[in-house]
Design a protein around this motif. Structure first.
Motif, PDB file in Angstrom:
ATOM      1  N   ARG A 275       0.805  -1.250   0.034  1.00  0.00           N
ATOM      2  CA  ARG A 275      -0.003   0.178  -0.057  1.00  0.00           C
ATOM      3  C   ARG A 275       1.061   1.248  -0.025  1.00  0.00           C
ATOM      4  NH1 ARG A 275      -4.970   2.882   0.650  1.00  0.00           N
ATOM      5  NH2 ARG A 275      -4.001   4.968   1.179  1.00  0.00           N
ATOM      6  N   VAL A 276       1.932   1.262   0.986  1.00  0.00           N
ATOM      7  CA  VAL A 276       2.877   2.443   0.949  1.00  0.00           C
ATOM      8  C   VAL A 276       3.385   2.669  -0.314  1.00  0.00           C
ATOM      9  CG1 VAL A 276       4.937   3.168   1.934  1.00  0.00           C
ATOM     10  CG2 VAL A 276       2.871   2.702   3.293  1.00  0.00           C
ATOM     11  N   LEU A 277       3.836   1.510  -0.865  1.00  0.00           N
ATOM     12  CA  LEU A 277       4.762   1.584  -2.260  1.00  0.00           C
ATOM     13  C   LEU A 277       3.736   2.082  -3.265  1.00  0.00           C
ATOM     14  CD1 LEU A 277       6.677  -1.806  -1.699  1.00  0.00           C
ATOM     15  CD2 LEU A 277       7.664   0.269  -1.625  1.00  0.00           C
ATOM     16  N   LEU A 278       2.799   1.492  -3.331  1.00  0.00           N
ATOM     17  CA  LEU A 278       1.807   2.161  -4.338  1.00  0.00           C
ATOM     18  C   LEU A 278       1.625   3.568  -4.251  1.00  0.00           C
ATOM     19  CD1 LEU A 278      -0.606  -0.929  -4.803  1.00  0.00           C
ATOM     20  CD2 LEU A 278       0.797   0.129  -6.551  1.00  0.00           C
ATOM     21  N   GLU A 279       1.655   4.095  -2.939  1.00  0.00           N
ATOM     22  CA  GLU A 279       1.173   5.399  -2.768  1.00  0.00           C
ATOM     23  C   GLU A 279       2.301   6.292  -3.134  1.00  0.00           C
ATOM     24  OE1 GLU A 279       0.193   7.046   0.938  1.00  0.00           O
ATOM     25  OE2 GLU A 279      -1.461   5.740   1.272  1.00  0.00           O
ATOM     26  N   LEU A 280       3.693   5.654  -2.752  1.00  0.00           N
ATOM     27  CA  LEU A 280       4.760   6.483  -3.369  1.00  0.00           C
ATOM     28  C   LEU A 280       4.827   6.633  -4.691  1.00  0.00           C
ATOM     29  CD1 LEU A 280       7.288   5.041  -0.796  1.00  0.00           C
ATOM     30  CD2 LEU A 280       6.445   7.154  -0.826  1.00  0.00           C
ATOM     31  N   LEU A 281       4.415   5.725  -5.674  1.00  0.00           N
ATOM     32  CA  LEU A 281       4.365   5.489  -7.288  1.00  0.00           C
ATOM     33  C   LEU A 281       3.363   6.490  -7.534  1.00  0.00           C
ATOM     34  CD1 LEU A 281       4.954   4.208  -9.818  1.00  0.00           C
ATOM     35  CD2 LEU A 281       3.106   2.523  -9.190  1.00  0.00           C
ATOM     36  N   VAL A 282       2.310   6.559  -6.842  1.00  0.00           N
ATOM     37  CA  VAL A 282       1.171   7.667  -7.443  1.00  0.00           C
ATOM     38  C   VAL A 282       1.661   9.093  -6.984  1.00  0.00           C
ATOM     39  CG1 VAL A 282      -1.272   8.113  -6.664  1.00  0.00           C
ATOM     40  CG2 VAL A 282      -0.762   5.904  -7.249  1.00  0.00           C
ATOM     41  N   ASP A 283       2.272   9.184  -5.813  1.00  0.00           N
ATOM     42  CA  ASP A 283       2.682  10.658  -5.358  1.00  0.00           C
ATOM     43  C   ASP A 283       3.783  10.944  -6.273  1.00  0.00           C
ATOM     44  OD1 ASP A 283       2.974  12.619  -3.893  1.00  0.00           O
ATOM     45  OD2 ASP A 283       3.641  11.563  -2.073  1.00  0.00           O
ATOM     46  N   LEU A 284       4.637  10.369  -6.706  1.00  0.00           N
ATOM     47  CA  LEU A 284       5.631  10.713  -7.611  1.00  0.00           C
ATOM     48  C   LEU A 284       4.849  11.036  -9.025  1.00  0.00           C
ATOM     49  CD1 LEU A 284       8.407   8.326  -6.554  1.00  0.00           C
ATOM     50  CD2 LEU A 284       8.463  10.644  -6.548  1.00  0.00           C
ATOM     51  N   ALA A 285       4.276  10.096  -9.556  1.00  0.00           N
ATOM     52  CA  ALA A 285       3.744  10.265 -10.825  1.00  0.00           C
ATOM     53  C   ALA A 285       2.754  11.425 -10.894  1.00  0.00           C
ATOM     54  CB  ALA A 285       2.838   9.033 -11.163  1.00  0.00           C
ATOM     55  N   SER A 286       2.265  11.983  -9.799  1.00  0.00           N
ATOM     56  CA  SER A 286       1.231  12.967  -9.697  1.00  0.00           C
ATOM     57  C   SER A 286       2.253  14.354  -9.384  1.00  0.00           C
ATOM     58  CB  SER A 286       0.460  12.966  -8.485  1.00  0.00           C
ATOM     59  OG  SER A 286       1.251  13.492  -7.329  1.00  0.00           O
ATOM     60  N   LYS A 287       3.480  14.057  -9.584  1.00  0.00           N
ATOM     61  CA  LYS A 287       4.570  15.304  -9.641  1.00  0.00           C
ATOM     62  C   LYS A 287       5.143  15.191 -10.892  1.00  0.00           C
ATOM     63  CE  LYS A 287       3.755  15.348  -4.851  1.00  0.00           C
ATOM     64  NZ  LYS A 287       3.954  14.755  -3.588  1.00  0.00           N
ATOM     65  N   VAL A 520       9.382  21.827  15.774  1.00  0.00           N
ATOM     66  CA  VAL A 520       9.284  20.490  14.808  1.00  0.00           C
ATOM     67  C   VAL A 520       8.755  19.430  15.686  1.00  0.00           C
ATOM     68  CG1 VAL A 520      11.368  21.438  13.430  1.00  0.00           C
ATOM     69  CG2 VAL A 520      11.567  19.924  15.672  1.00  0.00           C
ATOM     70  N   ASN A 521       7.850  19.610  16.734  1.00  0.00           N
ATOM     71  CA  ASN A 521       7.390  18.654  17.626  1.00  0.00           C
ATOM     72  C   ASN A 521       6.212  17.923  16.867  1.00  0.00           C
ATOM     73  OD1 ASN A 521       9.143  19.333  19.526  1.00  0.00           O
ATOM     74  ND2 ASN A 521       7.454  20.820  20.631  1.00  0.00           N
ATOM     75  N   ARG A 522       5.346  18.458  16.026  1.00  0.00           N
ATOM     76  CA  ARG A 522       4.228  17.804  15.211  1.00  0.00           C
ATOM     77  C   ARG A 522       4.828  17.043  14.074  1.00  0.00           C
ATOM     78  NH1 ARG A 522      -0.914  21.281  14.356  1.00  0.00           N
ATOM     79  NH2 ARG A 522      -1.751  19.418  13.606  1.00  0.00           N
ATOM     80  N   ARG A 523       5.373  16.005  13.845  1.00  0.00           N
ATOM     81  CA  ARG A 523       6.063  15.174  12.826  1.00  0.00           C
ATOM     82  C   ARG A 523       4.691  14.926  11.955  1.00  0.00           C
ATOM     83  NH1 ARG A 523      11.094  13.395  12.728  1.00  0.00           N
ATOM     84  NH2 ARG A 523      12.362  14.807  13.987  1.00  0.00           N
ATOM     85  N   ILE A 524       5.037  15.041  10.560  1.00  0.00           N
ATOM     86  CA  ILE A 524       3.790  14.508   9.892  1.00  0.00           C
ATOM     87  C   ILE A 524       4.221  13.211   9.489  1.00  0.00           C
ATOM     88  CG2 ILE A 524       2.854  14.663   7.385  1.00  0.00           C
ATOM     89  CD1 ILE A 524       3.335  17.975   7.657  1.00  0.00           C
ATOM     90  N   GLU A 525       3.395  12.151   9.919  1.00  0.00           N
ATOM     91  CA  GLU A 525       3.605  10.831   9.499  1.00  0.00           C
ATOM     92  C   GLU A 525       2.921  10.491   8.192  1.00  0.00           C
ATOM     93  OE1 GLU A 525       5.987   8.977  11.084  1.00  0.00           O
ATOM     94  OE2 GLU A 525       6.204  10.384  12.603  1.00  0.00           O
ATOM     95  N   SER A 526       3.644  10.250   7.317  1.00  0.00           N
ATOM     96  CA  SER A 526       3.270   9.674   5.646  1.00  0.00           C
ATOM     97  C   SER A 526       3.982   8.632   5.293  1.00  0.00           C
ATOM     98  CB  SER A 526       2.505  10.788   4.807  1.00  0.00           C
ATOM     99  OG  SER A 526       3.763  11.190   4.433  1.00  0.00           O
ATOM    100  N   ALA A 527       3.537   8.091   4.199  1.00  0.00           N
ATOM    101  CA  ALA A 527       4.416   7.199   3.302  1.00  0.00           C
ATOM    102  C   ALA A 527       5.622   7.914   2.840  1.00  0.00           C
ATOM    103  CB  ALA A 527       3.610   6.691   2.078  1.00  0.00           C
ATOM    104  N   ARG A 528       5.400   9.208   2.674  1.00  0.00           N
ATOM    105  CA  ARG A 528       6.586  10.107   2.129  1.00  0.00           C
ATOM    106  C   ARG A 528       7.710  10.712   3.075  1.00  0.00           C
ATOM    107  NH1 ARG A 528       3.442  14.595   0.387  1.00  0.00           N
ATOM    108  NH2 ARG A 528       4.432  15.829   2.220  1.00  0.00           N
ATOM    109  N   THR A 529       7.431  10.670   4.297  1.00  0.00           N
ATOM    110  CA  THR A 529       8.253  11.414   5.181  1.00  0.00           C
ATOM    111  C   THR A 529       9.316  10.604   5.907  1.00  0.00           C
ATOM    112  OG1 THR A 529       6.330  11.583   6.868  1.00  0.00           O
ATOM    113  CG2 THR A 529       6.553  13.220   5.526  1.00  0.00           C
ATOM    114  N   GLN A 530       9.339   9.294   5.700  1.00  0.00           N
ATOM    115  CA  GLN A 530      10.200   8.270   6.231  1.00  0.00           C
ATOM    116  C   GLN A 530      11.688   8.885   6.438  1.00  0.00           C
ATOM    117  OE1 GLN A 530       9.899   4.392   5.055  1.00  0.00           O
ATOM    118  NE2 GLN A 530      11.648   3.648   6.112  1.00  0.00           N
TER     119      GLN A 530
END
Ligand code: H79
Length: 580
Positions: A275-287, A520-530
């Motif tokens: 699921r994360v890998l597909l999100e990364l693929l889509v995220d990149l394609a969207s850019k 910087v305390n509120r980290r954004i957790e997403s497929a992208r921010t690892q």
């Protein structure tokens, strides 16, 4: 690295298939697959192919690995068939990594798979043949600047002292060029040479190597990491994905890992989910960015099972949704949506849902008429479309009534068939959740002349805001007046990998102003921010009294000195308060 200027007429021709491909298969394979992350019983945290560097292994000791390299389970057809099944459209493998060992038959060197290992076969020949049969463009990774085996190469500080320019030049002439000639003459058409880590290569060296490649194979693409912005396309950082658009011209790619390492490591079990890998693929394609996804086969020649299952699952999603990835361009909108991403192709606009909307979705700012819709993989789904435009605010509104039941598949995709190429308002407007995102690439930069100023970096972030006299502003459109919470999205880039806060900024719209210290305390957790973390810094509240176009001014009151690249951030977001 920004792509070469388009004076190069071969460039567009070379890049056409590559830009359409969007998804590539990367292989890191070499002697480092034997230690697989451990040297003399000690485990090394760092990426596996760096073990010689991490453990400071002397050349003569590391060389002995070659006598053990005998990948009897290597099967070129199996690897290429996995690449096909995964839905990747080009294949790139390490012919020589930083350790200097040639994984191909290199007549100019003894430190190669034919002379130094018991294997006796040239895996590159077998892979080139398998790719040719499968009509899969085939390319080589080649570490041109770092070579820890040679006194003239860069990076080995434990055996050698830093080479002089003359020595480095001799290394380029005596090792790099002969080996590149071999790679470009022994294996048929080579789609791409993937150069890496240019370090302090001089511009003249980068240009010379690029011309050298093209003098042998004019259609061979040269990666951005040849250095000095002379590559055929730009390369983002390893595993780097910008927020919002890149805002930069040219073709781009992000190389990325399935776990954390590139070369095989027994103990790296940090696999990303399908699921994360597909999100990364889509995220990149969207850019508009290619995704070059890596596997690290074992010393026996086996691609780890955990990689295989994920890649196969990605392939199954692509079988149904591939038209929304291959041959597409990035989103017509200059920012992301909270529910997902967009890609486009011709008159089609694809909506990729990271979150399935519960019955209803509204998109603002699309100027086209929607003629029909299609939920990929479910042609019968009933979607109702309403479009209108609000004359008071000038905003175009598209409302979609969508089945409440989420379709199966990791990321559902809805295709909108439009009356022409997608045409989206570039001015930020509030989207479905009321949020207005002001992305870095759209910022107007106000630098005092004569100072090194704020600039858009290669990661889509603003960087080098080190001078308090500089500032930025955005125009945007408000539909509903009221109070808005302001967040600054602090980010990291290739020049500043550490998230740094502590800056004090003031933000103002019209007569309303707020001043805050960003943390910087509120980290954004997403497929992208690892690998490139982001934080959402709260920066007060602004009252916006009227609908229509407004300007937000951002100024610095104090800048944390620990931050060498100054305030690094990728967006400002305005979130309506107390409305529902
Ligand atoms: O081939 C893969 C990596 O080996 C290569 N690029 C991808 C495609 C790469 N070369 N350099 N880098 C990536 C940056 C390396 C950073 C690190 Fe380290 C290596 C962090 C830890 C080990 C260098 C050595 C910086 C700290 C110690």
């Amino acid at each position: 690295m920004a792509p070469a200027a388009n004076q190069d007429e071969g460039l567009a021709r070379r890049l056409k298939w590559w830009e359409e491909a969007r998804f590539g298969f990367f292989v890191h394979w070499g002697l480092y697959a034997i230690p697989a992350g451990r040297w003399k019983g000690k485990y090394y945290e760092r990426i596996g192919e760096w073990i010689m560097h991490s453990a400071k292994v002397p050349v003569e000791e590391y060389e002995q690995l070659a006598a053990e390299f005998n990948p009897v389970k290597f099967d070129a057809e199996k690897w290429v068939s996995l690449a096909k099944q995964a839905g990747t459209k080009y294949f790139v493998i390490t012919s020589k990594h930083h350790d200097g060992f040639a994984l191909f038959d290199s007549p100019s060197s003894d430190y190669d798979i034919i002379d130094a290992t018991p294997f006796g076969r040239d895996p590159m020949k077998e892979l080139a043949e398998a790719c040719r049969k499968a009509k899969m463009p085939f390319g080589f990774y080649y570490s041109q600047a770092q070579d820890w085996h040679e006194p003239g190469g860069l990076g080995n500080t434990w055996d050698f002292s830093k080479p002089s320019q003359k020595k480095f030049k001799a290394y380029l002439e005596e090792k790099v060029k002969p080996q590149l000639r071999e790679l470009l003459t022994q294996y048929g058409p080579i789609a791409l040479i993937w150069f890496d880590t240019p370090r302090d290569m001089r511009e003249e060296h980068s240009i010379e190597l690029k011309h050298f490649v093209h003098s042998i194979q004019p259609d061979c693409i040269v990666s951005g990491r040849i250095g000095n912005n002379v590559g055929d396309y730009g390369s983002l950082g390893d595993n780097q994905i910008p927020r919002g658009g890149l805002g930069l011209p040219g073709a781009w790619e992000t190389p990325a890992t399935l776990n954390d390492t590139w070369g095989y490591k027994t103990d790296d079990k940090n696999w990303k989910s399908t699921r994360v890998l597909l999100e990364l693929l889509v995220d990149l394609a969207s850019k508009g960015i290619n995704y070059l996804l890596n596997v690290g086969p074992t010393a026996e020649g086996v691609i780890p099972k955990a990689s295989v299952t994920r890649l196969e699952a990605m392939g199954r999603w692509l079988e149904v949704h591939g038209e929304a990835i291959y041959g597409t361009q990035g989103s017509p909108f200059p920012y992301e949506f909270s529910w997902g991403r967009m890609t486009r192709k011709g008159r089609n606009l694809y909506l990729h849902f990271f979150q399935w909307p519960r019955g209803r979705l509204v998109v603002y700012g699309l100027r086209n008429k929607v003629k029909s819709t299609c939920l990929l993989g479910d042609r019968d789904a009933a979607i109702e479309v309403t479009q209108d435009s609000d004359s008071a605010t000038g905003s175009h509104r598209l409302e979609l009534r969508i089945p409440r039941k989420r379709p199966s598949g990791e990321i559902p995709v809805l295709r909108l068939d439009l009356d022409g190429p997608p045409d989206a308002e570039q001015l930020p407007v509030p989207q479905f959740d009321g949020r207005i995102e002001l992305p870095a690439p759209l910022a107007e930069i106000h630098n005092q002349s004569g100072t090194r100023g704020i600039a858009l970096g290669q990661s889509g972030s603003l960087e080098f805001w080190t001078n308090k006299r500089n500032g930025v502003s955005w125009q945007f459109r408000v539909v509903e007046p009221g109070d808005y919470a302001v967040h600054v999205i602090l980010s990291t880039s290739r020049v500043s990998r550490k998230l740094v806060g502590g800056h004090v900024v003031s933000l103002a719209v019209g007569g309303s102003q707020t001043e805050s210290k960003l943390d910087v305390n509120r980290r954004i957790e997403s497929a992208r921010t690892q690998y490139f973390p982001e934080a959402r810094a709260e920066a007060g509240t602004l009252r916006i009294e009227t609908a229509g176009v407004h300007t937000l001014q951002m100024r610095a009151r104090s800048i944390n000195r620990e931050a060498s690249a100054g305030i690094v951030f990728s967006a400002v977001e305005l979130v309506p308060v107390g409305r529902r």
